[in-house]
Design an enzyme around this catalytic site. Structure first.
Site, PDB file in Angstrom:
ATOM      1  N   HIS A 187      61.380  31.593  35.078  1.00 45.00           N
ATOM      2  CA  HIS A 187      61.638  33.266  35.283  1.00 45.00           C
ATOM      3  C   HIS A 187      62.605  33.548  34.462  1.00 45.00           C
ATOM      4  O   HIS A 187      61.862  35.392  34.849  1.00 45.00           O
ATOM      5  CB  HIS A 187      63.095  31.855  35.817  1.00 45.00           C
ATOM      6  CG  HIS A 187      63.183  31.720  37.280  1.00 45.00           C
ATOM      7  ND1 HIS A 187      61.456  31.748  38.573  1.00 45.00           N
ATOM      8  CD2 HIS A 187      63.992  30.857  38.692  1.00 45.00           C
ATOM      9  CE1 HIS A 187      61.946  31.213  39.016  1.00 45.00           C
ATOM     10  NE2 HIS A 187      63.416  30.985  39.493  1.00 45.00           N
ATOM     11  N   ARG A 292      48.217  41.272  43.452  1.00 47.46           N
ATOM     12  CA  ARG A 292      48.280  39.713  43.560  1.00 47.46           C
ATOM     13  C   ARG A 292      49.463  39.528  45.143  1.00 47.46           C
ATOM     14  O   ARG A 292      51.011  39.666  45.378  1.00 47.46           O
ATOM     15  CB  ARG A 292      49.914  39.339  42.505  1.00 47.46           C
ATOM     16  CG  ARG A 292      49.219  38.901  41.372  1.00 47.46           C
ATOM     17  CD  ARG A 292      50.654  38.354  40.541  1.00 47.46           C
ATOM     18  NE  ARG A 292      49.484  38.425  39.072  1.00 47.46           N
ATOM     19  CZ  ARG A 292      49.944  39.545  38.440  1.00 47.46           C
ATOM     20  NH1 ARG A 292      50.771  40.191  38.563  1.00 47.46           N
ATOM     21  NH2 ARG A 292      49.358  38.901  36.552  1.00 47.46           N
ATOM     22  N   ARG A 328      43.826  40.084  45.977  1.00 49.60           N
ATOM     23  CA  ARG A 328      42.462  38.652  45.719  1.00 49.60           C
ATOM     24  C   ARG A 328      43.369  38.458  46.552  1.00 49.60           C
ATOM     25  O   ARG A 328      45.013  38.367  47.052  1.00 49.60           O
ATOM     26  CB  ARG A 328      43.495  38.096  44.436  1.00 49.60           C
ATOM     27  CG  ARG A 328      43.157  36.753  43.937  1.00 49.60           C
ATOM     28  CD  ARG A 328      43.614  36.381  42.811  1.00 49.60           C
ATOM     29  NE  ARG A 328      45.033  36.091  42.494  1.00 49.60           N
ATOM     30  CZ  ARG A 328      45.715  35.725  41.301  1.00 49.60           C
ATOM     31  NH1 ARG A 328      46.168  35.671  40.587  1.00 49.60           N
ATOM     32  NH2 ARG A 328      47.210  35.979  41.625  1.00 49.60           N
ATOM     33  N   GLU A 427      37.708  31.741  37.080  1.00 46.46           N
ATOM     34  CA  GLU A 427      38.970  30.597  36.079  1.00 46.46           C
ATOM     35  C   GLU A 427      38.281  28.954  35.636  1.00 46.46           C
ATOM     36  O   GLU A 427      39.599  29.060  35.560  1.00 46.46           O
ATOM     37  CB  GLU A 427      40.075  31.286  37.148  1.00 46.46           C
ATOM     38  CG  GLU A 427      40.210  31.459  38.125  1.00 46.46           C
ATOM     39  CD  GLU A 427      41.724  31.545  38.430  1.00 46.46           C
ATOM     40  OE1 GLU A 427      42.254  31.783  38.510  1.00 46.46           O
ATOM     41  OE2 GLU A 427      41.262  31.903  40.097  1.00 46.46           O
ATOM     42  N   ASN A 450      43.881  33.150  31.869  1.00 42.53           N
ATOM     43  CA  ASN A 450      44.753  32.182  31.604  1.00 42.53           C
ATOM     44  C   ASN A 450      44.145  30.604  32.123  1.00 42.53           C
ATOM     45  O   ASN A 450      44.647  29.593  31.709  1.00 42.53           O
ATOM     46  CB  ASN A 450      46.000  32.804  32.359  1.00 42.53           C
ATOM     47  CG  ASN A 450      46.600  34.469  32.013  1.00 42.53           C
ATOM     48  OD1 ASN A 450      45.583  34.370  30.719  1.00 42.53           O
ATOM     49  ND2 ASN A 450      47.891  34.467  32.807  1.00 42.53           N
ATOM     50  N   ASP A 451      44.131  30.771  33.286  1.00 43.65           N
ATOM     51  CA  ASP A 451      43.592  29.766  34.126  1.00 43.65           C
ATOM     52  C   ASP A 451      42.281  28.716  33.429  1.00 43.65           C
ATOM     53  O   ASP A 451      41.453  28.235  33.013  1.00 43.65           O
ATOM     54  CB  ASP A 451      43.100  29.712  35.314  1.00 43.65           C
ATOM     55  CG  ASP A 451      45.168  29.110  36.201  1.00 43.65           C
ATOM     56  OD1 ASP A 451      45.417  28.137  35.731  1.00 43.65           O
ATOM     57  OD2 ASP A 451      44.634  29.648  37.261  1.00 43.65           O
ATOM     58  N   CYS A 498      41.060  40.721  34.543  1.00 41.50           N
ATOM     59  CA  CYS A 498      42.593  40.731  34.840  1.00 41.50           C
ATOM     60  C   CYS A 498      43.980  39.603  34.145  1.00 41.50           C
ATOM     61  O   CYS A 498      44.811  39.606  34.785  1.00 41.50           O
ATOM     62  CB  CYS A 498      42.916  40.361  36.497  1.00 41.50           C
ATOM     63  SG  CYS A 498      42.566  38.647  37.428  1.00 41.50           S
TER      64      CYS A 498
END
Length: 564
Positions: A187, A292, A328, A427, A450-451, A498
């Protein structure tokens, strides 16, 4: 000077005096009660007060923002019979005073979640403690806002911050945020990026006196406590250059991103709502490279229906007009869970039922979303992409689902887009390695660095013990990107990125050199990345990419690109 390294959660350099903030539940003295009904009434009054406060915070952050989604989860918790209902039962059947019942249920619930050793559930434990803290402070007659004595701009330091605390930091009083707990997806990271504040999390902090000078880099995670004059001078110089560059980039935000030799690179934005769309356009985004859609589902106790989704997608597509909007499909599972979509306990959720796998396993969810997207596609330029694709079977099943959605819309006599683009996220390493076999069935690839990095290097990027190993500059990751762009060139596809790498000015020349033609970045980064593209020459970028692919490790790659 004391140096520490944490996880960079929000970019930027922060320098200022330390403000130590204590997040925790107030102490409670248990007492006997003779009137349970009065205690329950006190709880009800506190719930109403907290609910009103949370609704105000949600509205202040924009109903469709990431921050509002977090706060929305807290509102749902207030209505959860397994939480507030349990508090009532403790009062009525065990004669506990209201404050003791709140504290007991809060700690038991949070402790149970933490014991499951899951990153997502650990974050939910923080939600439980946040709501419990607000209820407890209310029944004790304590102020819900905890920043009364923050009267100078400071670096805010804590073990962790409750989301409601971060959402109520007085304007202009936070120079940056630094916590001992947390991860790049926690968070604190969400709120810091939303407020454009530098942040470092997961830092092994020593004892610090309030007012001590702290400096840190929200990109690298480097933290300096009582920094030396040399370190401070270097950071101030970088900070000044960054601010100057950002100001110049902002003035040119509406201009196209064209390299010195005339190559056009599209710079789009990653968004999660229609409000994000308006912000992105204002900062020069040339479309959306990643919408997203999971954010539409977060503040709900049930999945969003087709018509609700249609309205959200239609608004974004009409806002961007002739610019391409890449949506997505629902990407949940792993570290991303949403209310109303049951997945079940998984020993390794990052390798489990997530992304396209979950959508295919819940065809009613996928059909609602695809129908809504195709209907909304008449309002603009639509592209639909599937996440977590591992190979050809996933692409075939996704295409079949799209055909089914089109057929059902035809039968219902509803208008829908027929000229939309279809793409997939790259990914999973297997998808990159067989990209040449997938390219014939799609219009584009979008690389989620990232992934892709996480899966290629076998590193959990949310684990502070190993997160530093998740470096997208690793040649193994770069070779998978090169494999993808090579396959795309042969088939006439375009390739975007992205993931976080697209918004890293150091990585931009490598990506362009590898053949990427679209960069989709966090909204505040759009002007900076467009300006970075304008400073580059395609030929030089290609030579740089070749050197990077031949490097031994990420350290060598960073050394190669550091002077560009």
């Amino acid at each position: 000077m004391i140096e520490r390294t944490g996880i960079g959660a929000s970019p930027g350099i922060a320098i200022g005096p330390v403000y130590l903030h204590t997040s925790g539940l107030p102490d409670v003295t248990p007492r006997r009660i003779d009137d349970p009904e009065a205690e329950v009434n006190a709880l009800s009054r506190s719930e109403a007060l907290v609910r009103t406060r949370l609704e105000g915070l949600q509205e202040a952050h924009g109903d469709d923002s990431e921050e509002a989604a977090v706060i929305g989860a807290h509102l749902l918790l207030l209505e959860d019979p397994e939480f507030t209902g349990e508090i009532r039962e403790r009062i009525q059947f065990e004669s506990l005073c209201v404050e003791a019942a709140v504290l007991q249920v809060t700690e038991e619930s949070a402790g149970m979640l933490e014991s499951l050793d899951d990153e997502y559930l650990a974050a939910r434990a923080a939600d439980v403690r946040d709501v419990g803290n607000q209820l407890l402070r209310s029944v004790l007659g304590l102020p819900l806002d905890t920043w009364d004595n923050l009267d100078n701009p400071s670096v805010l330091v804590a073990s962790d911050f409750f989301p409601s605390e971060t959402a109520t930091i007085p304007p202009g009083m936070a120079i940056g945020l630094c916590t001992a707990e947390g991860s790049a997806t926690s968070h604190i990271a969400v709120f810091a990026r939303g407020m454009d504040l530098p942040a470092v999390v997961g830092v092994d902090l020593p004892d610090i006196e309030p007012g001590t000078t702290m400096a840190f880099d929200g990109t690298t995670g480097k933290v300096y406590i009582d920094p030396s004059d040399e370190a401070l001078g270097s950071l101030r110089e970088r900070q000044s250059k960054e601010r100057e560059a950002q100001a110049g980039a902002a003035l040119r935000a509406s201009e196209a991103a064209v390299t010195l030799d005339g190559t056009r690179i599209e710079v789009a934005a990653n968004i999660g709502s229609d409000q994000d769309a308006v912000r992105a356009i204002a900062l020069g985004a040339e479309g959306v490279g990643l919408f997203r859609t999971e954010f539409l589902f977060l503040d709900r106790s049930r999945p969003v229906n087709e018509d609700e989704q249609y309205e959200a997608y239609r608004t974004v597509l009409s806002t961007f007009g002739d610019e391409l909007v890449v949506v997505r499909t629902l990407d949940v599972g792993g570290d991303k869970q949403v209310p109303g979509i049951e997945i079940g306990e998984e020993l390794n959720p990052f390798l489990g039922l997530r992304g396209i796998r979950l959508a295919l396993a819940r065809p009613h969810l996928m059909q609602d979303q695809l129908r809504a997207l195709l209907r909304a596609g008449t309002e603009g330029r639509l592209a639909i992409m599937a996440p977590m694709v591992a190979g050809r079977a996933d692409v075939s099943d996704f295409r079949a689902a799209l055909a089914e959605a089109e057929e059902s819309l035809e039968q219902d006599g509803l208008e829908y887009a027929k000229d939309y683009q279809v793409g997939i996220m790259i990914e999973v390493p297997s998808a990159a390695l067989v990209a040449s076999r997938l390219a014939a069935d799609v219009d584009f690839f979008s690389i989620g660095t990232n992934d892709l990095t996480q899966y290629t290097l076998a590193v959990d990027r949310t684990n502070r013990e190993v997160a530093h190993r998740a470096d997208s500059f690793d040649p193994a990751v770069l070779r998978l990107i090169a494999e993808t762009t090579s396959a795309a060139r042969s088939s006439g596809c375009w390739v975007g990125v992205c993931g976080a790498m697209a918004g890293d000015p150091l990585a931009v020349p490598i990506l362009i050199g590898l053949g990427v033609t679209e960069l989709s970045v966090a909204i505040p980064a759009v002007p900076t990345i467009k300006d970075r593209v304008r400073s580059l020459d395609l030929g030089a970028c290609r030579r740089l990419a070749d050197l990077s692919l031949a490097a031994a490790d990420a350290t060598e790659v960073r050394r190669i690109v550091s002077d560009v």
